[in-house]
Design a protein around this motif. Sequence first.
Motif, PDB file in Angstrom:
ATOM      1  N   UNK A  76       0.978  -1.233   0.430  1.00  0.00           N
ATOM      2  CA  UNK A  76      -0.337   0.015  -0.232  1.00  0.00           C
ATOM      3  C   UNK A  76       1.196   1.111  -0.334  1.00  0.00           C
ATOM      4  N   UNK A  77       1.363   1.438   0.914  1.00  0.00           N
ATOM      5  CA  UNK A  77       2.711   2.152   1.080  1.00  0.00           C
ATOM      6  C   UNK A  77       3.180   2.991  -0.488  1.00  0.00           C
ATOM      7  N   UNK A  78       3.498   2.071  -1.573  1.00  0.00           N
ATOM      8  CA  UNK A  78       4.205   1.763  -2.683  1.00  0.00           C
ATOM      9  C   UNK A  78       3.423   2.693  -3.526  1.00  0.00           C
ATOM     10  N   UNK A  79       2.037   2.095  -3.857  1.00  0.00           N
ATOM     11  CA  UNK A  79       0.687   2.347  -4.283  1.00  0.00           C
ATOM     12  C   UNK A  79       0.127   3.522  -3.225  1.00  0.00           C
ATOM     13  N   UNK A 109       2.927  10.800  -6.773  1.00  0.00           N
ATOM     14  CA  UNK A 109       3.562  11.009  -7.331  1.00  0.00           C
ATOM     15  C   UNK A 109       2.605  11.764  -8.898  1.00  0.00           C
ATOM     16  N   UNK A 110       1.620  10.428  -9.396  1.00  0.00           N
ATOM     17  CA  UNK A 110       1.011  11.239 -10.216  1.00  0.00           C
ATOM     18  C   UNK A 110      -0.626  12.529 -10.614  1.00  0.00           C
ATOM     19  N   UNK A 111      -0.577  12.603  -8.983  1.00  0.00           N
ATOM     20  CA  UNK A 111      -1.618  13.600  -8.546  1.00  0.00           C
ATOM     21  C   UNK A 111      -0.680  14.877  -8.284  1.00  0.00           C
ATOM     22  N   UNK A 112       0.559  15.366  -8.035  1.00  0.00           N
ATOM     23  CA  UNK A 112       1.170  16.585  -8.421  1.00  0.00           C
ATOM     24  C   UNK A 112       1.116  16.826  -9.783  1.00  0.00           C
ATOM     25  N   UNK A 150      -6.097   5.067 -14.099  1.00  0.00           N
ATOM     26  CA  UNK A 150      -5.934   3.597 -14.526  1.00  0.00           C
ATOM     27  C   UNK A 150      -5.533   2.897 -13.703  1.00  0.00           C
ATOM     28  N   UNK A 151      -4.562   3.727 -12.370  1.00  0.00           N
ATOM     29  CA  UNK A 151      -3.974   3.262 -11.549  1.00  0.00           C
ATOM     30  C   UNK A 151      -5.330   2.499 -10.967  1.00  0.00           C
TER      31      UNK A 151
END
Length: 419
Positions: free
Chosen positions: A237-240, A246-249, A258-259
């Motif tokens: 979960x930490x990696x997710x 990162x994608x939100x930023x 998609x993720x």
Amino acid sequence: MVDFAICAITNLFRMYLVRRFIIVFLGNAKVERKKEVVAFLGFYIINIALFWEFHTIWINILSNLIGISVIVRLYTKSIKMNIFVTAIIYFINGACDIVATLLFVQYRDGEPHSQICFIVTVLLICFSEILAERVVSNQNHTETVQNFSLLLVPICSIAVICVLVYSDACEGFGRIVVSIGLLIMNFLMLYLYDLLQHSISQKYETEALKQKVQVYANQLAVILQNEEKIKILRHDMKHHMNELKLLANKHHAEDIQEYIDHMEFFVENPSQIISSGNVEIDSVLNYMLQKAREELKEVTVNIVLPEEMKHSFDVNVLLGNLLENAMEAARQTEQKYMGVFITLKKGVLRVKIENSYLPENVVWEKGRNEKQTLLTNKGEKELHGIGLTSVNKIVEMYNGAMEITSENNLFCVNLVMYM
């Protein structure tokens, strides 16, 4: 001495028939074995002693009424039911006794007469019991081994005795031996019939138990798979979360969607078709529908059930039987289609199960009031009728209604139950 032996044998068979009559009217209630044996043995000894000593009709009537009433008391505590069952059994016994007496002797109260008469009486009672069993089973929509042919055995036995008596083809001791032989044959026939009924019932229960074990094993596997996937997802979960941040930023909304879809796909378990929260019902539906998807080309499912649902056992028996029948019928067709639609709203359970079928495999019979009844066209008819009987009984138990239709190569069962 021979007369006494015949009296003892005929009364012993009559005790057996009285017990069968009680089971027909009251069901196979749980009765302490010792009390049952003592009651029947006491009735048997007293009845023979009084009859052999007095040969008086009024003593005979009282001893039989009291004896039967005491035995019926073991099976029911209801006074009204006790009176009803006792009266019915004694009326049948009395009617058979009168018919046999009119056939063979000129009866005079207080005088002994031919024991052949008692053999015929018991055979007539035997015929009446088989007939009563058939009538009651039809009224209760219960399936039994076909017992129509059994009716011919006591009738043929009586016919043989009549021929022996009126044609003088066999006299004296020979006639008695033949009559006793026929009596024993009828007893063995009924006893073997009981064993067959018990064997079929045991076979059905064993099959149901095997399926139940498979159902729970399948559901346990589904739960373990779910737990394993959740465990892996929790570990990563930490990696997710870092990836999503990162994608939100970067404001990549489509990539985030998609993720998340990938995460959902990972958590999904193809074996878990239904997840209402009701473990028992989920177990049956997941097992049967997973099996259907493996064997059929098209399976449509639309099920809406709340987590809290009473009477899960009855619903499972009903769904298990209907789904098994639908799959078996659909499997034999080219379309191989089955549709399952179940909803529970405000205490009303609606079930619709449809499937493709071969018209030649469905047999309809016109019953009373021109009502059509569906008959099984399977090999082991004595076994396969039990499933649909169970469904009918459960629907009636919950004051429901069931409709069966077959048109356009689509067989459909619609039912409503008030839970």
